[in-house]
Design an enzyme around this catalytic site. Structure first.
Site, PDB file in Angstrom:
ATOM      1  CB  SER A 130      -1.196   0.317   1.238  1.00 26.72           C
ATOM      2  OG  SER A 130      -1.642   1.229   1.101  1.00 26.72           O
ATOM      3  CE  LYS A 184      -3.337  -2.183   0.562  1.00 26.34           C
ATOM      4  NZ  LYS A 184      -3.684  -2.352  -1.548  1.00 26.34           N
ATOM      5  CG  HIS A 187      -4.581  -0.862   3.910  1.00 24.76           C
ATOM      6  ND1 HIS A 187      -5.210  -0.669   2.270  1.00 24.76           N
ATOM      7  CD2 HIS A 187      -4.028  -0.195   4.308  1.00 24.76           C
ATOM      8  CE1 HIS A 187      -4.576   0.536   2.143  1.00 24.76           C
ATOM      9  NE2 HIS A 187      -3.448   0.608   3.683  1.00 24.76           N
ATOM     10  CG  ASN A 188      -7.152  -1.467  -0.236  1.00 26.30           C
ATOM     11  OD1 ASN A 188      -6.282  -1.975   0.508  1.00 26.30           O
ATOM     12  ND2 ASN A 188      -7.368  -2.205  -1.772  1.00 26.30           N
ATOM     13  CD  GLU A 191      -7.272   2.908  -0.642  1.00 26.97           C
ATOM     14  OE1 GLU A 191      -6.627   2.552   1.034  1.00 26.97           O
ATOM     15  OE2 GLU A 191      -7.982   2.999  -1.162  1.00 26.97           O
TER      16      GLU A 191
HETATM   17  C1  6PG Z   1      -3.158   1.217  -1.891  1.00 25.51           C
HETATM   18  C2  6PG Z   1      -4.662   1.412  -2.663  1.00 25.51           C
HETATM   19  C3  6PG Z   1      -4.703   0.673  -3.479  1.00 25.51           C
HETATM   20  C4  6PG Z   1      -6.249   0.432  -4.213  1.00 25.51           C
HETATM   21  C5  6PG Z   1      -6.265   1.965  -5.226  1.00 25.51           C
HETATM   22  C6  6PG Z   1      -8.033   2.351  -5.543  1.00 25.51           C
HETATM   23  O1  6PG Z   1      -3.445   0.444  -0.498  1.00 25.51           O
HETATM   24  O2  6PG Z   1      -2.177   2.101  -2.196  1.00 25.51           O
HETATM   25  O3  6PG Z   1      -5.720   0.744  -1.575  1.00 25.51           O
HETATM   26  O4  6PG Z   1      -4.567  -0.416  -3.284  1.00 25.51           O
HETATM   27  O5  6PG Z   1      -5.784  -0.143  -5.225  1.00 25.51           O
HETATM   28  O6  6PG Z   1      -5.821   3.012  -4.290  1.00 25.51           O
HETATM   29  O7  6PG Z   1      -8.689   1.469  -5.601  1.00 25.51           O
HETATM   30  P1  6PG Z   1     -10.642   1.504  -5.219  1.00 25.51           P
HETATM   31  O8  6PG Z   1      -9.972   1.463  -6.878  1.00 25.51           O
HETATM   32  O9  6PG Z   1     -11.236   0.717  -4.908  1.00 25.51           O
HETATM   33  O10 6PG Z   1     -11.247   2.552  -5.061  1.00 25.51           O
END
Ligand code: 6PG
Length: 473
Positions: A130, A184, A187-188, A191
């Protein structure tokens, strides 16, 4: 430049792959990069200069250029392409070579690939990375999973290229199998939750507080200097200051309000449902991205369905003070939901995750890095087996302290007809979790009434069924 003896390989020279190659090379590692597309290869060659980097679109040449056992990172789009690369690559590899999938693969795909490669003598690891473009270039947070004894082939390199917090690398081996990709994914999910919360705060400040982009820039900048200090708040401040190159407006006002997603947030929700772990803020964040994409329907509904038209009559300064606290409260519960999902998933999938380690490597480099992670890290250091971090004394205190403000903010949103579903979800999660009694007895009664599904009593053992109000049936 000779084309032999490169220590690491990178397949996929898009922005992330290319930046990681340069980052690895900055730290003294020789890297060979492969991409099917000549233009991507060319882009890396342009950056190479005198560095020990070899870029090619010839897979055979790429494999031959690597020292054995080969350690190859894959940074290609998740899904079918990963399988295709593995299929093409494996016949060219030899015993003990290591393949590390560093993309956002679904953890169940990683499990399948591990199983598939177990028949060969090639090792496979699933690694979450990330930090976006600049993280890849200057220090990401890295979440490796897979066989621990294979991790040693890459641990030193991953530690040196990762972000550092208090001189500690933001990477550590997390667990076997697909543990890295699972972490991960969560994590997302977090996010998505945090981004939705920030966008709700923006909505309220813009429409209720009538604040312009300069004011929004100032507020987010100020917030970033306090308890909300985090990467997402920092970039949000920048966003409001960005001018549009095509008009005289701010760029933010020219961007269509229809959010896209690659799926990782939705995967987190789906998996949490499967494991029956409540993560309402993340769920609602996914739904709100979905709803945002119904732009035309929303525009039609705006002409037809009215709200109350009420306006906020209070003062702006209080609104901002409350909102900062409300955001803090909601963000804490979002991390709490993600961490609790990790807690239960770790048991279900036998990952044996150390939540303390995860909080530690999320403190730097990744998209959800925030000062708050210091407190979360401290909470799991005190109690490594905490199933919900809201039960940590210090974190619990923070929630109790900011709950009044989140209640006030939600009331303002309700009055003005501004949707704040993630904040509401955050508060409802807190209020439900701290309720020794919930009205689920009624749900059980209803289930038994219409479906004879039985229920348990609170005063004696075994299950019961009642012939409810026979006359009405
Ligand atoms: C990271 C982000 C990355 C992610 C994109 C967009 O940790 O660097 O989570 O991995 O894929 O930022 O994700 P979306 O297209 O699902 O918003």
């Amino acid at each position: 430049m000779d084309e032999k003896g490169y220590k690491y390989g990178m397949i996929g020279l898009g922005t992330m792959g290319r930046n990681l190659v340069l980052n690895m090379n900055d730290h003294g590692y020789s890297v060979a990069g492969f991409d099917k597309s000549d233009s991507q290869v060319e882009l890396l060659r342009k950056d190479t200069g005198e560095r020990k980097i070899y870029a090619t679109s010839d897979l055979n040449g790429f494999v031959k250029a690597l020292k054995t056992p080969r350690v190859i990172m894959l940074l290609v789009p998740a899904g079918k392409i990963v399988d295709e690369v593995i299929q093409e690559l494996t016949p060219l590899l030899s015993e003990n070579d290591v393949l590390m999938d560093c993309g956002n693969s679904h953890f169940t795909d990683t499990n399948r690939r591990i199983e598939q490669l177990q028949k060969s003598t090639i090792h496979f690891m699933g690694i979450g990375i990330s930090g976006g473009e600049s993280g890849a270039r200057y220090g990401p947070s890295i979440m490796p999973g897979g066989p621990k004894d294979v991790y040693k082939y890459a641990s030193e390199m991953l530690e040196s290229i990762s972000a550092k917090v208090n001189n500690e690398p933001c990477v550590t081996w997390l667990g076997p199998g697909s543990a890295g990709h699972y972490v991960k994914m969560v994590h997302n999910g977090i996010e998505y939750g945090l981004m939705q919360l920030i966008s709700e705060a923006y909505h309220l400040m813009k429409d209720v507080g009538c604040m312009n982009n300069d004011e929004l820039h100032d507020i987010f900048s100020k917030w970033n200097g306090g308890m909300l200090h985090s990467f997402l708040i920092e970039i949000t401040a920048d966003i409001f200051a960005q001018k549009d190159e095509l008009t005289n407006n701010r760029l933010i006002d020219m961007i269509l309000d229809s959010a896209h997603q690659k799926g990782t947030g939705g995967w987190t929700s789906q998996n949490a449902m499967e494991l029956q772990v409540p993560i309402p803020v993340i769920d609602v964040a996914v739904s709100m991205r979905d709803l945002s994409a119904y732009k035309k329907e929303r525009q039609a509904a705006q002409q037809k369905l009215e709200g109350t038209g009420n306006k906020f009559e209070g003062d702006k300064t209080s609104l901002l003070t409350w909102l900062e606290q409300a955001l803090y409260f909601s963000m804490i519960t979002t991390y709490a939901q993600g961490m609790s999902l990790l807690y239960f998933a770790s048991r279900e999938y036998k990952f044996d995750l150390k939540l303390e380690d995860i909080a530690s490597i999320w403190r730097g480099g990744c998209i959800i890095r925030a000062s708050l992670l210091e407190d979360i890290h401290a909470a799991f250091s005190r109690q490594p087996d905490l199933s919900n971090m809201m039960m940590d004394d210090k974190i619990g205190q923070k929630l109790m302290h900011s709950q009044i403000e989140v209640r006030k903010i939600i009331q303002i949103g309700i009055e003005a007809g501004i949707p704040l579903p993630a904040m509401m979800g955050a508060l409802a999660y807190y209020d439900s979790y701290r309720s020794g009694w919930l009205p689920a007895n009624l749900i059980q009664a209803q289930r038994d009434y219409f479906g004879a599904h039985t229920y348990e009593r609170n005063d004696r053992e075994r299950t019961f069924h009642t012939h409810w109000n026979q006359e009405n049936q």
